[in-house]
Enzyme design. Structure first.
Site, PDB file in Angstrom:
ATOM      1  N   HIS A  27      -0.619  -8.542   1.410  1.00  0.00           N
ATOM      2  CA  HIS A  27      -1.395  -7.799   0.412  1.00  0.00           C
ATOM      3  C   HIS A  27      -1.279  -8.680  -0.826  1.00  0.00           C
ATOM      4  O   HIS A  27      -0.162  -8.882  -1.337  1.00  0.00           O
ATOM      5  CB  HIS A  27      -0.763  -6.414   0.196  1.00  0.00           C
ATOM      6  CG  HIS A  27      -1.468  -5.552  -0.813  1.00  0.00           C
ATOM      7  ND1 HIS A  27      -1.782  -4.222  -0.574  1.00  0.00           N
ATOM      8  CD2 HIS A  27      -1.869  -5.793  -2.085  1.00  0.00           C
ATOM      9  CE1 HIS A  27      -2.362  -3.708  -1.645  1.00  0.00           C
ATOM     10  NE2 HIS A  27      -2.415  -4.651  -2.591  1.00  0.00           N
TER      11      HIS A  27
ATOM     12  N   HIS B  94      -0.664 -10.719  -3.997  1.00  0.00           N
ATOM     13  CA  HIS B  94       0.215 -10.392  -5.139  1.00  0.00           C
ATOM     14  C   HIS B  94       0.527 -11.637  -5.942  1.00  0.00           C
ATOM     15  O   HIS B  94       0.657 -12.726  -5.391  1.00  0.00           O
ATOM     16  CB  HIS B  94       1.515  -9.737  -4.657  1.00  0.00           C
ATOM     17  CG  HIS B  94       2.226 -10.520  -3.599  1.00  0.00           C
ATOM     18  ND1 HIS B  94       1.850 -10.473  -2.264  1.00  0.00           N
ATOM     19  CD2 HIS B  94       3.268 -11.381  -3.655  1.00  0.00           C
ATOM     20  CE1 HIS B  94       2.636 -11.265  -1.562  1.00  0.00           C
ATOM     21  NE2 HIS B  94       3.512 -11.841  -2.388  1.00  0.00           N
TER      22      HIS B  94
ATOM     23  N   CYS C 238       0.839  -1.204   0.000  1.00  0.00           N
ATOM     24  CA  CYS C 238       0.000   0.000   0.000  1.00  0.00           C
ATOM     25  C   CYS C 238       0.871   1.251   0.000  1.00  0.00           C
ATOM     26  O   CYS C 238       0.551   2.248  -0.653  1.00  0.00           O
ATOM     27  CB  CYS C 238      -0.951   0.002   1.193  1.00  0.00           C
ATOM     28  SG  CYS C 238      -2.348  -1.140   1.005  1.00  0.00           S
TER      29      CYS C 238
HETATM   30  P1  5GP Z   1       5.621 -13.459  -0.747  1.00  0.00           P
HETATM   31  O1  5GP Z   1       6.667 -14.275  -0.033  1.00  0.00           O
HETATM   32  O2  5GP Z   1       4.708 -12.752   0.215  1.00  0.00           O
HETATM   33  O3  5GP Z   1       4.881 -14.247  -1.795  1.00  0.00           O
HETATM   34  O4  5GP Z   1       6.416 -12.390  -1.583  1.00  0.00           O
HETATM   35  C1  5GP Z   1       6.680 -11.098  -1.143  1.00  0.00           C
HETATM   36  C2  5GP Z   1       7.628 -10.493  -2.156  1.00  0.00           C
HETATM   37  O5  5GP Z   1       7.662  -9.109  -1.949  1.00  0.00           O
HETATM   38  C3  5GP Z   1       9.069 -11.011  -2.015  1.00  0.00           C
HETATM   39  O6  5GP Z   1       9.483 -11.591  -3.248  1.00  0.00           O
HETATM   40  C4  5GP Z   1       9.865  -9.749  -1.677  1.00  0.00           C
HETATM   41  O7  5GP Z   1      11.123  -9.718  -2.284  1.00  0.00           O
HETATM   42  C5  5GP Z   1       8.960  -8.654  -2.161  1.00  0.00           C
HETATM   43  N1  5GP Z   1       9.089  -7.404  -1.421  1.00  0.00           N
HETATM   44  C6  5GP Z   1       9.081  -7.271  -0.071  1.00  0.00           C
HETATM   45  N2  5GP Z   1       9.230  -5.961   0.259  1.00  0.00           N
HETATM   46  C7  5GP Z   1       9.309  -5.274  -0.901  1.00  0.00           C
HETATM   47  C8  5GP Z   1       9.473  -3.894  -1.204  1.00  0.00           C
HETATM   48  O8  5GP Z   1       9.570  -3.030  -0.346  1.00  0.00           O
HETATM   49  N3  5GP Z   1       9.522  -3.555  -2.517  1.00  0.00           N
HETATM   50  C9  5GP Z   1       9.409  -4.490  -3.516  1.00  0.00           C
HETATM   51  N4  5GP Z   1       9.476  -4.039  -4.768  1.00  0.00           N
HETATM   52  N5  5GP Z   1       9.270  -5.800  -3.262  1.00  0.00           N
HETATM   53  C10 5GP Z   1       9.216  -6.192  -1.974  1.00  0.00           C
HETATM   54 ZN    ZN Z   2      -1.736  -3.299   1.292  1.00  0.00          ZN
END
Ligand code: 5GP
Ligand code: ZN
Length: 146
Positions: free
Chosen positions: A98, A100, A7
């Site tokens: 969130h 994704h 967000c």
């Molecule tokens: P999840 O493990 O929740 O599926 O993936 C979260 C993803 O968000 C990870 O691949 C991580 O590298 C990415 N991520 C976390 N914080 C940030 C951020 O501040 N900026 C960006 N661009 N990616 C982020």
């Molecule tokens: Zn959010």
């Protein structure tokens, strides 16, 4: 959602390398890419999980992810194949709550992959598959969605 990192990116309180944006969707580069070109596609409205998001909004996430995957293949970034990955819940590897979609360019020998449990090679009996199918089908009838 004051503290949600995605967000914050949507509000431009935190920098991000944006690939695509419209009224509903933002696509931007993952800060810690599995491979160069790793994109995250998110709805602008904060939904934590698959069970929360409206089907129409999830359809938009999917459509944009499909387009990003096609674009990756013609971008010049190394991309022989693509994984779309959505982690829904902590046990599935979700770290940012969130919703994704990861759009990950893949190539032979890139070192990324899935890890299987020791019993994976043992195929289940048909009756076990049938029982799983029956349970899921039955649960689906109580979910008012397509
Ligand atoms: P999840 O493990 O929740 O599926 O993936 C979260 C993803 O968000 C990870 O691949 C991580 O590298 C990415 N991520 C976390 N914080 C940030 C951020 O501040 N900026 C960006 N661009 N990616 C982020
Ligand atoms: Zn959010």
């Amino acid at each position: 959602m004051e503290t949600c990192i995605f967000c914050r990116i949507i509000r431009r309180d935190t920098p991000a390398s944006v690939v695509f944006e419209d009224e509903e969707i933002l696509a931007f580069m993952d800060i810690q890419p599995v491979n160069p070109g790793h994109v995250l596609v998110i709805p602008k409205r904060h939904w934590a999980s698959l069970s929360d998001i409206a089907p129409e909004a999830f359809a938009r996430v999917s459509a944009v992810s499909q387009k990003v995957a096609a674009a990756l293949r013609r971008s010049g970034i190394r991309c022989e194949a693509v994984n779309l990955i959505l982690a829904d819940g902590e046990a599935a590897g979700q770290e940012v709550f969130h919703l994704h979609m990861h759009v990950i360019p893949r190539f032979a020998g890139d070192g990324f992959g899935f890890q299987f449990n020791p019993g994976y090679a043992q195929l289940p009996e048909r009756r076990e598959l049938d029982e799983c199918a029956r349970r899921i089908h039955s649960a689906m009838t109580s979910i008012p969605r397509p």
